[in-house]
Design a protein around this motif. Structure first.
Motif, PDB file in Angstrom:
ATOM      1  N   UNK A   6       0.830  -1.197   0.000  1.00 55.13           N
ATOM      2  CA  UNK A   6       0.000   0.000   0.000  1.00 55.13           C
ATOM      3  C   UNK A   6       0.869   1.253   0.000  1.00 55.13           C
ATOM      4  N   UNK A   7       0.577   2.171  -0.923  1.00 56.68           N
ATOM      5  CA  UNK A   7       1.316   3.422  -1.050  1.00 56.68           C
ATOM      6  C   UNK A   7       0.358   4.595  -0.878  1.00 56.68           C
ATOM      7  N   UNK A   8       0.796   5.592  -0.100  1.00 61.41           N
ATOM      8  CA  UNK A   8       0.043   6.833   0.050  1.00 61.41           C
ATOM      9  C   UNK A   8       0.759   7.927  -0.722  1.00 61.41           C
ATOM     10  N   UNK A  44      -1.341   9.159   6.793  1.00 62.49           N
ATOM     11  CA  UNK A  44      -0.030   8.552   7.026  1.00 62.49           C
ATOM     12  C   UNK A  44       0.082   7.987   8.431  1.00 62.49           C
ATOM     13  N   UNK A  45      -0.578   8.637   9.388  1.00 57.73           N
ATOM     14  CA  UNK A  45      -0.504   8.186  10.787  1.00 57.73           C
ATOM     15  C   UNK A  45      -1.440   7.020  11.082  1.00 57.73           C
ATOM     16  N   UNK A  46      -2.181   6.572  10.065  1.00 56.17           N
ATOM     17  CA  UNK A  46      -3.090   5.444  10.279  1.00 56.17           C
ATOM     18  C   UNK A  46      -2.329   4.133  10.422  1.00 56.17           C
ATOM     19  N   UNK A  47      -1.078   4.119   9.960  1.00 55.27           N
ATOM     20  CA  UNK A  47      -0.246   2.929  10.113  1.00 55.27           C
ATOM     21  C   UNK A  47      -0.517   1.826   9.133  1.00 55.27           C
ATOM     22  N   UNK A  48      -1.243   2.111   8.056  1.00 59.23           N
ATOM     23  CA  UNK A  48      -1.612   1.034   7.125  1.00 59.23           C
ATOM     24  C   UNK A  48      -0.885   1.129   5.789  1.00 59.23           C
ATOM     25  N   UNK A  49       0.068   2.052   5.672  1.00 58.21           N
ATOM     26  CA  UNK A  49       0.779   2.220   4.406  1.00 58.21           C
ATOM     27  C   UNK A  49       2.212   1.712   4.510  1.00 58.21           C
ATOM     28  N   UNK A  50       2.654   1.039   3.437  1.00 60.68           N
ATOM     29  CA  UNK A  50       4.023   0.534   3.401  1.00 60.68           C
ATOM     30  C   UNK A  50       5.013   1.612   2.992  1.00 60.68           C
ATOM     31  N   UNK A  77       8.519   4.310   9.336  1.00 55.29           N
ATOM     32  CA  UNK A  77       7.661   4.458   8.157  1.00 55.29           C
ATOM     33  C   UNK A  77       8.472   4.927   6.955  1.00 55.29           C
ATOM     34  N   UNK A  78       8.548   4.128   5.886  1.00 55.82           N
ATOM     35  CA  UNK A  78       9.279   4.565   4.693  1.00 55.82           C
ATOM     36  C   UNK A  78       8.630   5.792   4.056  1.00 55.82           C
ATOM     37  N   UNK A  79       9.449   6.831   3.799  1.00 58.52           N
ATOM     38  CA  UNK A  79       8.963   8.087   3.224  1.00 58.52           C
ATOM     39  C   UNK A  79       9.914   8.532   2.116  1.00 58.52           C
ATOM     40  N   UNK A  80       9.359   8.856   0.953  1.00 59.32           N
ATOM     41  CA  UNK A  80      10.126   9.481  -0.121  1.00 59.32           C
ATOM     42  C   UNK A  80       9.520  10.856  -0.363  1.00 59.32           C
ATOM     43  N   UNK A  81      10.344  11.895  -0.329  1.00 62.41           N
ATOM     44  CA  UNK A  81       9.858  13.259  -0.532  1.00 62.41           C
ATOM     45  C   UNK A  81      10.004  13.657  -1.996  1.00 62.41           C
ATOM     46  N   UNK A  82       8.983  14.345  -2.520  1.00 59.34           N
ATOM     47  CA  UNK A  82       8.964  14.827  -3.899  1.00 59.34           C
ATOM     48  C   UNK A  82       8.961  16.349  -3.871  1.00 59.34           C
ATOM     49  N   UNK A  83       9.849  16.967  -4.635  1.00 57.85           N
ATOM     50  CA  UNK A  83       9.890  18.420  -4.581  1.00 57.85           C
ATOM     51  C   UNK A  83      10.610  19.039  -5.755  1.00 57.85           C
ATOM     52  N   UNK A  84      10.236  20.279  -6.061  1.00 57.80           N
ATOM     53  CA  UNK A  84      10.964  21.068  -7.054  1.00 57.80           C
ATOM     54  C   UNK A  84      12.101  21.834  -6.400  1.00 57.80           C
ATOM     55  N   UNK A  85      12.168  21.789  -5.055  1.00 57.52           N
ATOM     56  CA  UNK A  85      13.220  22.496  -4.327  1.00 57.52           C
ATOM     57  C   UNK A  85      14.403  21.558  -4.169  1.00 57.52           C
TER      58      UNK A  85
END
Length: 233
Positions: A6-8, A44-50, A77-85
């Protein structure tokens, strides 16, 4: 039947959000989305996303704040940030808050999928049999609890930082190249043409934690032209 990963996706630009949803559904993932920071934080804080794909520039609450609050609840919790900065300061801020990777817009969809797959692979790696690492007589690292001490000072590590320490410790007899770390720790394919300062920034962060003098490291050293080496004595 094995459940889908599951991805958010937290992205305020509708065209990008819908495009990413289509891409990851096509690749077999179960996908949910949020269009602003507050909704993204709640989901994201629901804990159900991989894994969470998190844009930085969001209405309501920016991605840095979302990442910080998620990390306060779930450090793994694995997190990838997306940004133009893409300035070093922005990248450092995102990684310092615990993001696993930082992808600049505009990005290649194929490359983003590879990065997602790499982070997901890393998140599935269990803790090694060894539970503690020692550097000299003043640094102790508790692998399972992502913690440690330097002298009397308590230390806290992200999962990624611990993975780097473990890999360097297991190969402490030699220097480890930046490309090898990208392959073995991040899970990127060998020879992949991928621009990233992630390794350098993580090494700098680790030095600030385990070294008394980060500018003149005793343990996490640079071997010119060869990479990094972790000295245990």
């Amino acid at each position: 039947m094995q459940r889908k990963i599951r991805i958010l996706i937290v992205e305020d630009e509708e065209a990008i959000r819908n495009g990413l949803m289509d891409v990851f559904v096509f690749h077999g993932y179960e996908v949910d989305c949020a269009a602003d920071g507050r909704e993204g934080l709640q989901k994201a804080c629901s804990g159900i996303f991989d894994l969470v794909l998190l844009d930085v520039m969001l209405p309501g609450m920016d991605g840095f704040e979302v990442c910080n609050r998620v990390r306060a609840i779930d450090r793994d919790q694995p997190i990838i940030m997306l940004t133009a900065r893409t300035s070093d300061d922005d990248i450092i801020q995102g990684l310092s808050l615990g993001a696993d990777d930082y992808v600049a817009k505009p990005f290649s969809v194929a490359q983003l999928v590879l990065r997602v797959q790499a982070v997901l692979r890393r998140s599935q790696i269990g803790v090694a049999n060894e539970t503690r690492l020692f550097l000299g007589n003043d640094v102790e690292v508790d692998i399972a609890n992502l913690s440690g001490r330097r002298g009397t000072e308590a230390l806290s590590f992200t999962r990624r930082e611990m993975d780097i320490l473990q890999y360097l410790h297991a190969n402490s007899q030699r220097p480890v190249s930046r490309d090898e770390l990208l392959n073995k720790v991040w899970g990127y394919a060998k020879g992949l043409d991928m621009e990233t300062r992630t390794v350098d920034i993580h090494i700098a962060k680790l030095r600030r934690k385990i070294e008394r003098e980060p500018a003149a490291p005793r343990y996490l050293t640079t071997v010119r032209g060869a990479g990094y080496r972790l000295l245990t004595d």
